[in-house]
Design an enzyme around this catalytic site. Structure first.
Site, PDB file in Angstrom:
ATOM      1  N   ASP A  12       7.428 -61.726  25.720  1.00 41.60           N
ATOM      2  CA  ASP A  12       7.884 -62.029  27.086  1.00 41.60           C
ATOM      3  C   ASP A  12       9.404 -62.203  26.999  1.00 41.60           C
ATOM      4  OD1 ASP A  12       7.763 -62.926  29.871  1.00 41.60           O
ATOM      5  OD2 ASP A  12       8.143 -64.922  29.115  1.00 41.60           O
ATOM      6  N   SER A  13      10.035 -62.346  28.160  1.00 39.29           N
ATOM      7  CA  SER A  13      11.478 -62.604  28.168  1.00 39.29           C
ATOM      8  C   SER A  13      11.788 -63.984  27.576  1.00 39.29           C
ATOM      9  CB  SER A  13      12.007 -62.530  29.604  1.00 39.29           C
ATOM     10  OG  SER A  13      11.384 -63.538  30.383  1.00 39.29           O
ATOM     11  N   TYR A  44      14.475 -61.500  32.776  1.00 40.26           N
ATOM     12  CA  TYR A  44      14.388 -60.057  32.995  1.00 40.26           C
ATOM     13  C   TYR A  44      14.349 -59.746  34.502  1.00 40.26           C
ATOM     14  CZ  TYR A  44      13.015 -58.889  28.114  1.00 40.26           C
ATOM     15  OH  TYR A  44      12.973 -58.695  26.760  1.00 40.26           O
ATOM     16  N   GLY A  45      13.924 -60.746  35.289  1.00 41.09           N
ATOM     17  CA  GLY A  45      13.583 -60.531  36.693  1.00 41.09           C
ATOM     18  C   GLY A  45      14.701 -60.043  37.603  1.00 41.09           C
ATOM     19  N   CYS A  75       4.388 -60.343  30.245  1.00 43.93           N
ATOM     20  CA  CYS A  75       5.453 -60.462  31.247  1.00 43.93           C
ATOM     21  C   CYS A  75       5.150 -59.446  32.346  1.00 43.93           C
ATOM     22  CB  CYS A  75       6.792 -60.151  30.573  1.00 43.93           C
ATOM     23  SG  CYS A  75       8.195 -60.083  31.684  1.00 43.93           S
ATOM     24  N   ASN A  76       4.985 -59.922  33.575  1.00 44.21           N
ATOM     25  CA  ASN A  76       4.691 -59.014  34.689  1.00 44.21           C
ATOM     26  C   ASN A  76       5.848 -58.052  34.930  1.00 44.21           C
ATOM     27  OD1 ASN A  76       2.150 -60.196  36.413  1.00 44.21           O
ATOM     28  ND2 ASN A  76       3.235 -61.810  35.330  1.00 44.21           N
ATOM     29  N   THR A  77       7.062 -58.570  34.811  1.00 41.75           N
ATOM     30  CA  THR A  77       8.248 -57.754  35.079  1.00 41.75           C
ATOM     31  C   THR A  77       8.328 -56.602  34.069  1.00 41.75           C
ATOM     32  OG1 THR A  77       9.301 -59.806  35.767  1.00 41.75           O
ATOM     33  CG2 THR A  77      10.751 -57.916  35.463  1.00 41.75           C
ATOM     34  N   CYS A 185       4.086 -64.178  37.775  1.00 43.63           N
ATOM     35  CA  CYS A 185       5.100 -64.249  36.701  1.00 43.63           C
ATOM     36  C   CYS A 185       4.543 -65.241  35.696  1.00 43.63           C
ATOM     37  CB  CYS A 185       6.436 -64.740  37.257  1.00 43.63           C
ATOM     38  SG  CYS A 185       7.630 -65.227  35.988  1.00 43.63           S
ATOM     39  N   THR A 186       4.589 -64.872  34.431  1.00 43.56           N
ATOM     40  CA  THR A 186       3.919 -65.701  33.420  1.00 43.56           C
ATOM     41  C   THR A 186       4.603 -67.048  33.188  1.00 43.56           C
ATOM     42  OG1 THR A 186       5.088 -64.479  31.686  1.00 43.56           O
ATOM     43  CG2 THR A 186       2.847 -63.752  32.243  1.00 43.56           C
ATOM     44  N   HIS A 187       5.799 -67.222  33.726  1.00 33.59           N
ATOM     45  CA  HIS A 187       6.449 -68.542  33.624  1.00 33.59           C
ATOM     46  C   HIS A 187       5.781 -69.566  34.557  1.00 33.59           C
ATOM     47  CE1 HIS A 187       9.694 -66.511  31.485  1.00 33.59           C
ATOM     48  NE2 HIS A 187      10.273 -67.676  31.278  1.00 33.59           N
TER      49      HIS A 187
END
Ligand code: DGL
Length: 256
Positions: A12-13, A44-45, A75-77, A185-187
């Site tokens: 992920d970012s 990254y978004g 990471c969805n982005t 978003c995974t955050h």
């Protein structure tokens, strides 16, 4: 070493993908995992497609250099922008994540559903096609959350800052009854409680981690590389930022 004993690489970012890693290790506890957070380049978004693709490829190459048998883009982005590109280029199972719009819309067919995600994720074709395919009669509202992943990425979550952010974010929807929120978003699962507490009624919350973990299991099984060991696997953390501080925060988030 047999390929089935090799680790699964997850990236992920930054800290976000740890919400996916938790679900993976719950579902497949005997697997070994290597987690890579590209902390130095987060978020990254708000980056261009080209930048996200280049960074995602570097994450994948780092994990491949560690001998992983499969990649999970947590990471969805990065999934929206890079998954197809990486799948064409690399001969390794690659599983991505997508906003859990399908279960949300099927459980709330006529409801008001908010999709929280980075601006990039909501602009991409992947989101548009999910919406067209599963949206049905539900009223789907994309809710870009610029800067939210950055607040979470600091590691030590400032509750007041999050509360203020969420208050402003949900203000336009005060007079509507929201049935469900999708954390795209995974955050965001790291602040699920704060999101829930922003409403004085019960709002159902969906995220894509379990779906991603199940799809990873399915893919590994399909190609015959599931780790069948009876022992609990290992988890290692790496960050693109030098020093131990970031990986210590990752371990803390993983253990909560
Ligand atoms: N965690 C990432 C996602 O799922 C992105 C956060 C960011 O780097 O902007 O979209």
């Amino acid at each position: 070493m047999n390929i089935d004993q090799c680790p699964i690489g997850v990236f992920d970012s930054g800290l976000g993908g740890i919400s996916v890693l938790k679900e993976l290790s719950r579902l497949m506890p005997s697997e070994n995992y290597i987690y890579f957070g590209d902390t130095k380049n987060a978020p990254y978004g708000d980056k261009t497609d080209e930048e996200i693709r280049e960074l995602s490829e570097k994450c994948l190459e780092f994990l491949v250099s560690k001998g992983v048998k499969a990649i999970v883009i947590a990471c969805n982005t990065a999934t929206s922008v890079s998954a197809d590109y990486l799948r064409k280029k690399y001969d390794i199972p690659i599983v991505g994540i997508e906003p859990a719009l399908k279960p949300a819309a099927s459980n709330h067919p006529d409801g008001n559903i908010l999709i929280m995600a980075t601006p990039v994720t909501l602009k991409k074709d992947k989101f548009a096609s999910l919406n067209a395919k599963y949206g049905n009669n539900a009223k789907i509202t994309p809710l870009p959350c610029p800067g939210l992943a950055e607040i979470i990425e600091k590691g030590c979550i400032d509750k007041d800052e999050i509360k203020t952010y969420l208050k402003n974010l949900f203000k336009p929807y005060e007079s509507k009854k929201i049935s469900a929120i999708v954390l795209g978003c995974t955050h965001y699962p790291h602040i699920e409680n704060e999101i829930r507490e922003s409403f004085d009624y019960d709002v159902k919350i969906y995220d894509g981690s379990l779906g991603t973990a199940k799809e990873t299991l399915r893919r590994l099984d399909e190609v015959g590389i599931l780790n069948k060991s009876e022992n609990h696997g290992t988890v290692e953390f790496f960050s693109s930022e030098s020093g131990n501080e970031e990986t210590e925060i990752m371990k803390k988030f993983f253990s909560i």
